[in-house]
Design an enzyme around this catalytic site. Structure first.
Site: not given
Ligand SMILES: [Zn+2]
Length: 253
Positions: A68, A119, A123, A214
């Site tokens: 991510d 995503h 964010h 991540h």
């Molecule tokens: Zn994220």
């Protein structure tokens, strides 16, 4: 979702009717449905507001590695090299703003045989849960437009840190997006080093797990890349292959 909202409304009416006559019961009826909604909004694995896949079915020793918060100019190229070295496929849940700044990296991810997924555009960790339908639509549509400009039509979405929104289920459905959660995550910003991250994401790992790690500057410098490399190494030692499952393989929780 409607069941939770109706329950909430009924609780408020009942609490109002009881009022001062039964203050403890009224408080319980007023607050409990709120707590239930909060649980399903903020707990990533909760399924009450919408379905989000946490596993996939496979007869083989396979897991789904999801990364991510990219693309990141420093990390993404190195990750693509790593994934190639370990013969692994992955899904990159990218942030629209990052993709807009580095469209070449989106192309590089796709050209290397990996999946690009949605995503959000900005964010918004702190405000996603209470975003209005209009703001939610902007988050989804701006991100989609950026990815489509790079030739990508994503089919999967992951909300920031798994926090949902009351309007998210219908908004995703209208755009042909499926919500994807995870089985285990590395929690890179928690206390510990890269080995602790690997320990968390691979604790009890089994076929069909969805693993979340991540990339980018939010990951502590000492853990960046290193945790993903060690995860790939450990998965190979354990005999797992990293694949991207088809839509049919996702298990409806
Ligand atoms: Zn994220």
């Amino acid at each position: 979702m409607w069941f939770l909202l109706i329950l909430n409304f009924a609780g408020k009416v009942a609490a109002w009717l009881l009022g001062a006559a039964e203050p403890a019961a009224a408080a319980f009826l007023w607050l409990t449905p709120d707590a239930l909604i909060a649980y399903h909004l903020f707990v990533p694995h909760a399924q009450g507001l919408m379905r989000n896949a946490r596993r996939f079915s496979t007869p083989r020793r396979e897991v789904w590695l999801t990364i991510d918060d990219g693309p990141d100019p420093q990390d993404t190229p190195r990750l693509l090299e790593l994934l190639a070295r370990y013969d692994a496929r992955a899904t990159f849940f990218v942030i629209g703003e990052n993709a807009q700044a580095r469209p070449g990296l989106i192309q590089a991810i796709v050209n290397a045989g990996h999946e690009v997924a949605h995503h959000t555009h900005t964010h918004p960790v702190g405000s996603f849960w209470c975003a209005s339908p209009a703001r939610l639509a902007r988050e989804l549509d701006t991100g989609l437009a950026v990815l489509r400009a790079s030739g990508v039509a994503p089919t999967r979405f992951r909300p920031p840190v798994g926090i949902k929104n009351l309007w998210l289920a219908s908004a995703l459905k209208r755009r042909g997006l499926v919500c994807v959660g995870w089985s285990a995550r590395g929690l890179e910003r928690r206390r510990g080093d890269a080995d602790d991250v690997v320990g968390r994401v691979l604790r009890g790992v089994k076929a069909g797990d969805i693993l979340l790690l991540h990339e980018g500057p939010r990951v502590p410098a000492a853990i960046r890349i290193v945790a993903i490399e060690r995860t790939l190494k450990k998965l190979r030692e354990l005999g797992f292959t990293c694949i991207v499952p088809t839509a049919g393989q996702l298990i409806d929780p």
